[in-house]
Design a protein around this motif. Structure first.
Motif, PDB file in Angstrom:
ATOM      1  N   GLU A 237      28.594  13.222  63.687  1.00  0.00           N
ATOM      2  CA  GLU A 237      27.575  13.040  62.339  1.00  0.00           C
ATOM      3  C   GLU A 237      27.416  11.428  61.759  1.00  0.00           C
ATOM      4  O   GLU A 237      27.834  10.558  62.527  1.00  0.00           O
ATOM      5  N   VAL A 238      26.386  11.440  60.559  1.00  0.00           N
ATOM      6  CA  VAL A 238      25.573  10.127  60.408  1.00  0.00           C
ATOM      7  C   VAL A 238      25.745  10.758  59.088  1.00  0.00           C
ATOM      8  O   VAL A 238      25.316  11.197  58.532  1.00  0.00           O
ATOM      9  N   LEU A 239      25.852   9.014  58.161  1.00  0.00           N
ATOM     10  CA  LEU A 239      25.658   9.202  56.372  1.00  0.00           C
ATOM     11  C   LEU A 239      24.446   8.556  56.543  1.00  0.00           C
ATOM     12  O   LEU A 239      23.875   7.660  57.290  1.00  0.00           O
ATOM     13  N   VAL A 240      23.533   8.979  55.763  1.00  0.00           N
ATOM     14  CA  VAL A 240      21.331   8.601  55.730  1.00  0.00           C
ATOM     15  C   VAL A 240      21.240   8.547  54.253  1.00  0.00           C
ATOM     16  O   VAL A 240      21.873   9.127  53.445  1.00  0.00           O
TER      17      VAL A 240
ATOM     18  N   LYS B 152      25.176   9.217  47.631  1.00  0.00           N
ATOM     19  CA  LYS B 152      23.337   8.798  47.702  1.00  0.00           C
ATOM     20  C   LYS B 152      23.083   9.306  48.439  1.00  0.00           C
ATOM     21  O   LYS B 152      21.844   8.518  48.802  1.00  0.00           O
ATOM     22  N   GLY B 153      23.358  10.222  49.270  1.00  0.00           N
ATOM     23  CA  GLY B 153      22.888  10.263  50.499  1.00  0.00           C
ATOM     24  C   GLY B 153      23.351  12.012  50.952  1.00  0.00           C
ATOM     25  O   GLY B 153      23.284  12.667  50.312  1.00  0.00           O
ATOM     26  N   PHE B 154      23.085  11.721  52.509  1.00  0.00           N
ATOM     27  CA  PHE B 154      23.735  13.513  53.045  1.00  0.00           C
ATOM     28  C   PHE B 154      24.194  12.788  54.795  1.00  0.00           C
ATOM     29  O   PHE B 154      23.774  11.977  55.418  1.00  0.00           O
TER      30      PHE B 154
ATOM     31  N   VAL C 214       8.760   6.764  56.173  1.00  0.00           N
ATOM     32  CA  VAL C 214       9.768   7.107  56.188  1.00  0.00           C
ATOM     33  C   VAL C 214      10.704   7.520  55.140  1.00  0.00           C
ATOM     34  O   VAL C 214      10.081   7.527  53.996  1.00  0.00           O
ATOM     35  N   VAL C 215      11.292   8.741  55.617  1.00  0.00           N
ATOM     36  CA  VAL C 215      12.718   9.560  54.164  1.00  0.00           C
ATOM     37  C   VAL C 215      13.941   9.024  54.138  1.00  0.00           C
ATOM     38  O   VAL C 215      13.873   9.456  53.351  1.00  0.00           O
ATOM     39  N   GLY C 216      14.253   8.516  54.912  1.00  0.00           N
ATOM     40  CA  GLY C 216      15.575   7.929  55.033  1.00  0.00           C
ATOM     41  C   GLY C 216      16.079   7.241  56.183  1.00  0.00           C
ATOM     42  O   GLY C 216      14.947   6.331  57.085  1.00  0.00           O
ATOM     43  N   ALA C 217      17.642   6.452  56.281  1.00  0.00           N
ATOM     44  CA  ALA C 217      18.051   5.977  57.283  1.00  0.00           C
ATOM     45  C   ALA C 217      19.123   6.068  57.419  1.00  0.00           C
ATOM     46  O   ALA C 217      20.114   5.894  56.356  1.00  0.00           O
ATOM     47  N   VAL C 218      19.400   5.444  58.616  1.00  0.00           N
ATOM     48  CA  VAL C 218      20.794   5.864  59.198  1.00  0.00           C
ATOM     49  C   VAL C 218      21.949   4.666  58.761  1.00  0.00           C
ATOM     50  O   VAL C 218      21.324   3.696  58.702  1.00  0.00           O
ATOM     51  N   SER C 219      22.745   5.020  57.677  1.00  0.00           N
ATOM     52  CA  SER C 219      23.899   4.019  57.299  1.00  0.00           C
ATOM     53  C   SER C 219      25.217   3.247  57.918  1.00  0.00           C
ATOM     54  O   SER C 219      25.176   2.286  58.359  1.00  0.00           O
TER      55      SER C 219
END
Length: 170
Positions: free
Chosen positions: A20-23, A61-63, A7-12
């Protein structure tokens, strides 16, 4: 090892009206979120869905990420809370003496004296250092040890074994 994912991230949350999603990222490397990169969405539908990053940009703090073909806000919103992963073999090689946590989980753990302590079931991130969670299937007992050099004496991935020094009082 080829079926293992990291796991490298999660969709917030969804962001905007175009899908678009904030990851939130769980890695120090931005390369996993670069355009053209394929991420596996571990979603509610069961099998992971492969999503290709079309655009990404740092945000807090993400993408903020636009995935190829995802243009619907409602679909993007349904991904909230879903993890994003990559196959283990996509991770860069480590330096000698360095290990990915995913490679350590499952190892049999022994004390310096050779006493079996159980199996490493997980590693918790406490901020200062990791904490090894060692589960003894016979007793159901868990032992928590700091994941630091003075405690982890040896790791033998080929043998599936870790040797630790249990600090006095534990």
């Amino acid at each position: 090892m080829t079926d293992r994912r990291v796991v490298v991230g999660a969709v917030s949350s969804a962001h905007g009206v175009r899908g678009e999603v904030l990851v939130t990222t769980f890695t120090e490397s931005d390369e996993f979120f670069a355009p053209g990169r394929v991420l596996l969405l571990n979603g509610p539908a069961g099998s992971p869905a492969a999503l290709t990053v079309e655009r990404s940009r740092p945000h807090k703090k993400g993408f903020l990420i636009a995935f190829r073909g995802l243009t619907d806000r409602d679909v993007a919103r349904s991904y909230s809370g879903c993890e994003l992963s990559v196959p283990r073999e996509d991770l860069p090689d480590t330096e000698p003496g360095e290990y990915y946590w995913v490679d350590l989980v499952g190892l049999e753990v022994f004390s310096q004296q050779g006493e079996p302590l159980g199996r490493l079931s997980s590693i918790m991130d406490t901020g200062a250092n990791g904490v090894l969670v060692i589960s003894d299937p016979g007793t159901g007992q868990e032992t928590l040890l700091p994941a630091i050099d003075s405690v982890i004496l040896d790791v033998d991935l080929a043998a599936g074994r870790m040797t630790v020094e249990v600090p006095e009082g534990l």
